[in-house]
Design an enzyme around this catalytic site. Structure first.
Site, mmCIF file in Angstrom:
data_model
loop_
_atom_site.group_PDB
_atom_site.id
_atom_site.type_symbol
_atom_site.label_atom_id
_atom_site.label_comp_id
_atom_site.label_asym_id
_atom_site.label_seq_id
_atom_site.Cartn_x
_atom_site.Cartn_y
_atom_site.Cartn_z
ATOM 1 N N GLU A 23 0.813 -1.224 0.000
ATOM 2 C CA GLU A 23 0.000 0.000 0.000
ATOM 3 C C GLU A 23 0.843 1.270 0.000
ATOM 4 O OE1 GLU A 23 -2.937 -0.186 3.133
ATOM 5 O OE2 GLU A 23 -4.237 -1.445 1.910
ATOM 6 N N GLU B 1 -6.586 -7.912 -0.376
ATOM 7 C CA GLU B 1 -7.099 -7.978 0.997
ATOM 8 C C GLU B 1 -8.593 -7.678 0.952
ATOM 9 O OE1 GLU B 1 -4.896 -5.305 3.529
ATOM 10 O OE2 GLU B 1 -2.970 -5.973 2.745
#
Ligand code: GAL
Length: 654
Positions: free
Chosen positions: A145, A316
């Site tokens: 991320e 995710e």
């Protein structure tokens, strides 16, 4: 065609080794195929400088592989260990206040720090050499991320030097930069690139052109940092997919640019956390608190699929309550399954749940997983198991094809309008998401695309609001697309250098719509301007005064007589931000003009085609009767009366 599969995120380093084999067996037994590991494990992989300890990771990969799981190996560069930070303290990013960001969580590095980048190359090379050829390793996730926790921009000395060189490469001589930035204003002129400062800590606002370049620079630094790892992995681990897990609602770097160095664009989907953080009003958040915004997930699927040149994973997926939103409710029964199928409907190859077992320690204790901390199953384990079975039954495959509708998304416009919102609640991302919702509420499939000629070709409807800079090439691509095109508000209202175009907004787009926009206003939240489309229709937050050219025809008017929607041929210009009522009216009209098949769906029903297959999702609180859209088609998933969180699947009528 690619089979659609489930995976999970796993942290072997968090658990005693004698649990691993049983974990792997259970993962496989419930039908998971992939497992992502390793992305935060630097302190265990290199406990001291130069002392690698990869044996445990080798054993973990073997255990998972032997159980029949494919491994996605993360590079651990989002979490540099303490010894490295102590050795190289200048690698820490500085925030906009000039404060150093500390050790003790993650992402504590500056993208411009050359010595840190070399440390990353070193550990990634060692990992890629050790595991790149392992039969169990099918993909690599680079870092984790990018930009999370506000880390794209750094105001460090390293960033300052790199920014000066970036400007020098872009402008060549300082006079050109002075012109582009308009530095004669307030005596900001510079006589050399070494006089450039980072645009922060100024007495009042910094020059917007310098801010835009700093944002572009920061975005380029992320991509350059990423590329260095890609090159290493390609060298030592050929044939494996390279991916990165993007975030939702995040526009601090250009994801299309980074996507050029990815095989697959992945993202991390947390519908309930994102809803709580979103711009939706309190009533909306209350209504959807356990299922999430019906459009937020699919918007990102559609956006990131384009970033991955057609290849999308959910790295995710929220499995239960999370820990990081202002409030963290449990998902409704069925919601996790619905989110999973929604991703598959949008062409995802993989949906991977975060995480296998809930951590009883450290920062994310309150984040649920498929297992409770004591290894007993949590609810999502049964959901994953059921979905895995259903995927087998329906033989789910990626079958997407280009949508008739393209919604243009441009990261530079997101930068520009964050720098100069002009009204404090003007948000490019919110505007785009609202337009996306309006299109989907008509039952349309939408591709979210960059403003490039290739992405615009062969569409029936192109919606491109608030593109900050026009160009002759883009105007030509829109003209040649043959599509109905909606521009405005704010389209083409700046040049690339962040100046008002000399021929007035919308700049080069004037050739299409034949209007000029000499004046604009932003509106406080309790002010709106009625539009004659229908009862309750209005502009909110933003409105423009449009001067008509000879070829422009007014379709809708504001109550004060100013044009609201203007057309020339297939090109329309919208001169404000429409409220819900106006948006629905305009998009229905556009879709009909474009020859699209419009459906009348209730506000909580969403539809999505995966090639010849049609999915329907119920985000509402009551059953939905599918009869009208199903006809006689047999259902592969779901029931004719689709319950809340229900998923229906059938072959779409042609
Ligand atoms: C993501 C992150 C994960 C974990 C998760 C919790 O942003 O990539 O490492 O923190 O959120 O929801």
């Amino acid at each position: 065609m690619t089979k659609q599969r489930l995976g999970v995120c796993y942290y072997p380093e968090h658990w005693p080794e004698d649990l691993w084999a049983e974990d792997a067996r259970r993962m496989r037994a419930i039908g998971l195929s992939l497992v992502r590991i390793g992305e935060f494990a630097w302190s265990r992989l290199e406990p001291e400088e130069g002392r690698y300890d990869f044996d445990w990771l080798a054993r973990a990969i073997d255990v998972l592989h032997d159980a029949g799981l494919s491994v996605v190996l993360g590079t651990p560069t989002a979490t540099p260990p303490k010894w490295l930070v102590d050795k190289t303290p200048s690698m820490l990013p500085l925030d906009a206040q000039g404060r150093s960001r500390g050790f003790g969580s993650r992402r504590h590095y500056c993208f411009s720090h050359e010595r840190y980048a070399r440390e990353c190359e070193r550990i990634v090379t060692a990992l890629a050499q050790a595991f790149g050829a392992h039969a169990g390793v099918v993909a690599w996730q680079i870092d984790n991320e990018y930009g999370c926790h506000d880390t794209v921009e750094s105001y460090s000395p390293a960033a300052l030097i790199a920014f000066r060189r970036w400007c020098e490469r872009k402008y060549g001589d300082i006079a050109a930069l002075n012109r582009a930035w308009g530095n004669v204003f307030w005596s900001m002129e510079l006589s050399s690139f070494d006089q450039i400062e980072l645009p922060h800590l100024t007495v009042t606002e910094a020059n917007p052109a310098s801010l835009l370049d700093f944002q572009r620079f920061s975005s380029d630094q992320v991509a350059a940092f990423h590329r260095r790892q890609v090159e290493i992995i390609c060298r030592h681990s050929p044939g494996r997919d390279i991916l990165h897990n993007f975030m939702g609602g995040f526009t601090a770097f250009d994801h299309f640019a980074l996507g050029r160095d990815l095989d697959v664009a992945a993202w991390d989907s947390y519908p309930l956390g994102f809803l709580e953080r979103s711009h939706r009003d309190e009533a909306f958040k209350r209504r959807y608190m356990r299922v999430g915004d019906p459009d937020f997930q699919s918007f990102h699927h559609d956006l990131y699929r384009a970033c991955g040149s057609g290849r999308l994973w959910i790295m995710e997926q929220q499995p239960g309550a999370v820990n990081w939103a202002p409030w963290n409710p449990l998902p409704a029964k069925g919601a996790v399954r619905m989110w999973t199928f929604e991703a598959f409907a949008a062409g995802a190859e993989v949906v991977s749940y975060f995480r296998w077992r809930q951590a009883p320690f450290a920062q994310e204790q309150m984040h649920e997983g498929l297992l409770l901390p004591n290894s007993e199953p949590n609810e999502a384990l049964f959901v994953a198991q059921a979905v895995a079975r259903e995927l087998e039954e329906i033989d789910a495959k990626v079958e997407t094809e280009d949508a008739d509708v393209a919604l243009v998304f441009d990261y530079e416009s997101a930068f520009a309008w964050r720098i100069e919102p002009q009204g404090q609640d003007f948000s490019y991302s919110d505007l785009i998401l609202d337009f996306y919702s309006a299109l989907r509420r008509l039952g349309l499939n939408v591709d979210v695309v960059p403003p490039t000629p290739e992405a615009l070709a062969r569409r029936k409807l192109i919606v491109a609001p608030a593109l900050f800079a026009s160009s002759a090439a883009l105007a030509e691509a829109l003209a040649e697309s043959g599509a109905v095109v909606l521009l405005g508000p704010r389209s083409g209202s700046k040049t690339e250098d962040f100046q008002i175009p000399s021929r007035l907004p919308p700049g080069d787009f004037r050739a299409l719509v034949d209007v000029a926009v000499p004046r604009v206003e932003s509106l406080r939240p309790d002010a709106q301007i009625g539009v004659d489309a229908q009862e309750g229709a209005a502009f909110v937050r933003w409105r423009e005064i449009v001067a008509l050219g000879e070829r422009a025809e007014v379709l809708l008017q504001c109550v004060d007589g100013a044009p609201a929607l203007v057309r020339r041929d297939r090109f329309l210009y919208l001169s404000g931000i429409p409220n819900d009522v106006l948006r629905a009216a305009i998009f229905r009209r556009l879709a009909v003009d474009a020859g699209l098949n419009v459906l009348d769906l209730p506000g909580h029903i969403r539809l999505r085609d995966n090639g010849p297959m049609r999915y329907v999702f119920n985000y509402g609180e009551s059953d939905f009767d599918l009869s009208a859209i199903l006809g006689e088609a047999p259902l592969l998933l779901g029931e004719r009366r689709l319950p809340p969180c229900g998923v229906a699947l059938f072959r779409r009528p042609r």
